[in-house]
Design an enzyme around this catalytic site. Structure first.
Site, mmCIF file in Angstrom:
data_model
loop_
_atom_site.group_PDB
_atom_site.id
_atom_site.type_symbol
_atom_site.label_atom_id
_atom_site.label_comp_id
_atom_site.label_asym_id
_atom_site.label_seq_id
_atom_site.Cartn_x
_atom_site.Cartn_y
_atom_site.Cartn_z
ATOM 1 N N CYS A 123 106.385 -28.688 116.030
ATOM 2 C CA CYS A 123 106.391 -28.757 114.561
ATOM 3 C C CYS A 123 106.762 -30.150 114.064
ATOM 4 C CB CYS A 123 107.350 -27.725 114.002
ATOM 5 S SG CYS A 123 109.024 -27.877 114.658
ATOM 6 N N GLU A 158 111.289 -21.642 108.698
ATOM 7 C CA GLU A 158 111.080 -22.907 109.425
ATOM 8 C C GLU A 158 109.578 -23.052 109.616
ATOM 9 O OE1 GLU A 158 113.309 -25.060 110.044
ATOM 10 O OE2 GLU A 158 115.117 -23.922 109.599
HETATM 11 P P1 NAD Z 1 102.827 -17.696 115.896
HETATM 12 O O1 NAD Z 1 101.401 -17.275 115.767
HETATM 13 O O2 NAD Z 1 103.542 -17.448 117.175
HETATM 14 O O3 NAD Z 1 103.609 -16.992 114.707
HETATM 15 C C1 NAD Z 1 104.997 -17.113 114.529
HETATM 16 C C2 NAD Z 1 105.610 -15.722 114.465
HETATM 17 O O4 NAD Z 1 104.995 -14.984 113.423
HETATM 18 C C3 NAD Z 1 105.387 -14.930 115.738
HETATM 19 O O5 NAD Z 1 106.563 -14.189 115.988
HETATM 20 C C4 NAD Z 1 104.204 -14.063 115.410
HETATM 21 O O6 NAD Z 1 104.186 -12.883 116.182
HETATM 22 C C5 NAD Z 1 104.400 -13.798 113.934
HETATM 23 N N1 NAD Z 1 103.176 -13.594 113.188
HETATM 24 C C6 NAD Z 1 101.979 -14.211 113.361
HETATM 25 N N2 NAD Z 1 101.084 -13.760 112.460
HETATM 26 C C7 NAD Z 1 101.732 -12.861 111.697
HETATM 27 C C8 NAD Z 1 101.360 -12.042 110.590
HETATM 28 N N3 NAD Z 1 100.116 -12.071 110.093
HETATM 29 N N4 NAD Z 1 102.313 -11.259 110.027
HETATM 30 C C9 NAD Z 1 103.580 -11.244 110.515
HETATM 31 N N5 NAD Z 1 103.974 -11.978 111.566
HETATM 32 C C10 NAD Z 1 103.079 -12.764 112.143
HETATM 33 O O7 NAD Z 1 103.015 -19.204 115.611
HETATM 34 P P2 NAD Z 1 102.184 -20.178 114.705
HETATM 35 O O8 NAD Z 1 102.316 -19.770 113.279
HETATM 36 O O9 NAD Z 1 100.872 -20.477 115.283
HETATM 37 O O10 NAD Z 1 103.144 -21.445 115.001
HETATM 38 C C11 NAD Z 1 102.792 -22.698 114.736
HETATM 39 C C12 NAD Z 1 103.352 -23.088 113.371
HETATM 40 O O11 NAD Z 1 104.761 -22.972 113.393
HETATM 41 C C13 NAD Z 1 103.047 -24.535 113.028
HETATM 42 O O12 NAD Z 1 102.750 -24.632 111.657
HETATM 43 C C14 NAD Z 1 104.363 -25.227 113.343
HETATM 44 O O13 NAD Z 1 104.558 -26.439 112.655
HETATM 45 C C15 NAD Z 1 105.338 -24.171 112.938
HETATM 46 N N6 NAD Z 1 106.615 -24.355 113.600
HETATM 47 C C16 NAD Z 1 107.664 -24.710 112.851
HETATM 48 C C17 NAD Z 1 108.893 -24.935 113.443
HETATM 49 C C18 NAD Z 1 110.079 -25.355 112.628
HETATM 50 O O14 NAD Z 1 111.174 -25.407 113.186
HETATM 51 N N7 NAD Z 1 109.929 -25.667 111.347
HETATM 52 C C19 NAD Z 1 109.031 -24.782 114.822
HETATM 53 C C20 NAD Z 1 107.933 -24.388 115.571
HETATM 54 C C21 NAD Z 1 106.715 -24.167 114.951
#
Ligand code: NAD
Length: 488
Positions: A267, A233
């Site tokens: 998102c 997602e």
């Molecule tokens: P985040 O930094 O919280 O990362 C998401 C998850 O990945 C967390 O559990 C985090 O601990 C883990 N993570 C982060 N970096 C990592 C790495 N290098 N290796 C492994 N795991 C890692 O969240 P984010 O990425 O900043 O979230 C925002 C993004 O998520 C935006 O692009 C948003 O559009 C997307 N998003 C999508 C949805 C959907 O339903 N499609 C919902 C919410 C957010």
């Protein structure tokens, strides 16, 4: 930067800081795998009890959930925590409880009587096993527990990993889950990025990841080592397209209101707006008068959500500064809006007709900045969306249903709304997910139940069939049947 490789904010991984959490995770995976082997097919009554327990856990801890979300975000409206973080997953639980038996029932498939006689062919939806759910920071309980509803409905065991950026929510979720479920059934793994990477390397029976497309790629690569099926997602730049009849106060309320949910940190928020060139100023005027009449002090009010960290706030400021320096017109929607650094609240600004090379036009914004991009020919503007990475959602506004439908057909996205924004993500009955760089797979409702189930095709042989024609030697009987099939 390509959206496929982008992250909202690159963060360094500090190795070896999570050793105890990693050891606990491996132990939990082993415990759950062993428990699944012992007890692989919970019946509908047990699954219903699990879902009820999860909903009860959320509904019974309203004050603590409100406090944890507010602590992690600096500022978060309590009513919105209730609505999205508690009632959202609880609504999904109610849907699952209502339809569980129907979802679990075998799906009968036709079988040609000439060949298969009275055989019965069915698709069975069976538990996959041990499922990982990696949640992002922006909806800690909604995404930590929402998909869990359908994972439990499908009869799985689950380990949830909250984001390292929501420590208060992560700790609370871990405490509540461990008080509600046995560790070999549902548990929570809390830790930093080192734990997050290790989480993606486990031999899951299914792994769901919600977050940026850049990290999503790393997750899929790690999952490939064990051939783990993934639901991704991801994010992207979701546009709102205003057709010539679509510049109305209702459309502006829908777009600005949606952008202000979580202050853009959603998102499926509106990333940018496409507006007929001659209506751009009208759009800006409508947005300004909406904010000034109905929420003049929004960024100072309790309704405004803080940016998740100081670094995320600085990123949004940098995006806006770059647009300002480029000479783009910035429209500040609040009269005296200002950033509050303590709670990381920031007022919403429009950027009119930005240069396409600016970061706000290339990166997912994920904050309170809304580029307004003028177009001369609707078809060209829409073709531009389709040529880019596929968004998670597209929102079309207008009073001509045929024209709105033409826009929907001309672009591909995970979901869409006509004359509304984000509602496709709110309905517990509607499959939700991305397309291309915005993700793969679906959750919510029956689509989520099937995503987290092993769809097993089963044939039970009856009588009166001609199955033996498949085996050599291929004599007279098979030739007669095949010739007849060719003539039919
Ligand atoms: P985040 O930094 O919280 O990362 C998401 C998850 O990945 C967390 O559990 C985090 O601990 C883990 N993570 C982060 N970096 C990592 C790495 N290098 N290796 C492994 N795991 C890692 O969240 P984010 O990425 O900043 O979230 C925002 C993004 O998520 C935006 O692009 C948003 O559009 C997307 N998003 C999508 C949805 C959907 O339903 N499609 C919902 C919410 C957010």
């Amino acid at each position: 930067m390509s959206l496929a490789t982008s992250t909202i904010l690159d963060r360094p991984v500090e190795p070896d800081t999570d050793a105890p959490a990693i050891a606990a995770l491996r132990e939990s995976v082993a415990l759950q795998k062993a428990a699944f082997r012992r007890d692989p097919y919970p019946d509908a009554a047990r699954r219903s009890a699990h879902i009820q327990a999860l909903a009860g856990m959320l509904l019974g801890n309203r004050e603590r959930i409100r406090a944890a979300v507010a602590e992690d975000f600096g500022s978060h409206p309590a009513a919105f925590t209730d609505l999205l973080e508690i009632l959202g997953p609880a609504g999904r639980a109610a849907t699952a409880l209502e339809f569980l038996e129907e979802w679990m029932s075998d799906s009968e498939r036709p079988a040609n009587r000439d060949l298969y006689g009275s055989a019965r062919a069915t698709m069975r939806y069976e538990p996959k096993g041990v499922v990982g759910n990696m949640a992002p920071w922006n909806f800690p309980f909604e995404i930590g527990c929402g998909p869990l509803v359908e994972m439990l409905a499908a009869g799985n065991r689950v380990i949830v990993k909250p984001s390292d950026l929501t420590p208060a929510c992560g700790e609370l979720l871990a405490e509540l889950i461990s008080a509600t479920f046995d560790r070999d059934h549902v548990t929570v793994a809390v830790g930093g990025l080192d734990l997050a990477r290790e989480f993606s390397r486990q031999p899951w029976d299914h792994l769901m990841y919600t977050g940026s497309p850049g990290v999503g790629r790393q997750i899929m690569r790690a999952a490939a080592d064990h051939l783990v099926p993934v639901t991704l997602e991801l994010g992207g730049k979701c546009p709102a397209v205003l057709t010539p009849s679509g510049v109305t106060p209702e459309a502006v309320e829908s777009i600005i209101g949606t952008k202000l949910i979580k202050n853009g940190q959603m998102c499926i928020t509106v990333d940018h707006v496409l507006v007929p060139r001659q209506r751009m100023t009208e759009f800006a005027d409508l947005a300004r008068s909406l904010v000034r009449s109905s929420m003049p002090d929004h960024s100072r009010s309790q309704d405004c959500v803080g940016m998740i960290t100081g670094a995320h706030l600085e990123r949004i400021e940098a995006l806006l500064d770059e647009a300002r320096r480029s000479g783009a017109e910035i429209v500040e929607l609040e009269q005296d809006g200002a950033i509050d650094r303590r709670t990381r609240r920031m007022p919403l600004s429009l950027v009119l007709d930005p240069d396409p090379g600016l970061r706000i036009c290339r990166e997912e914004i994920f904050g309170p900045v809304l580029p307004v991009i003028p177009y001369d020919v609707l078809e060209d503007a829409v073709a531009g969306i389709d040529a880019d990475d596929r968004p998670l959602a597209v929102y079309v506004f207008g009073d001509d249903p045929a024209q709105c439908e033409a826009v929907l057909r001309a672009v591909r996205s995970g979901g869409a709304c006509v004359n509304a924004c984000a509602l496709q993500g709110a309905l517990p009955s509607l499959g939700f997910g991305g397309s291309g760089t915005s993700g793969m797979g679906r959750h919510h409702g029956i689509d989520g139940f099937r995503e987290f189930s092993n769809a097993r095709g089963v044939v039970i042989r009856g009588g009166d069939d001609n199955i033996d024609i498949l085996y050599p030697p291929y004599g007279e009987k098979v030739r007669a049947i095949v010739d007849q099939a060719f003539q039919a």
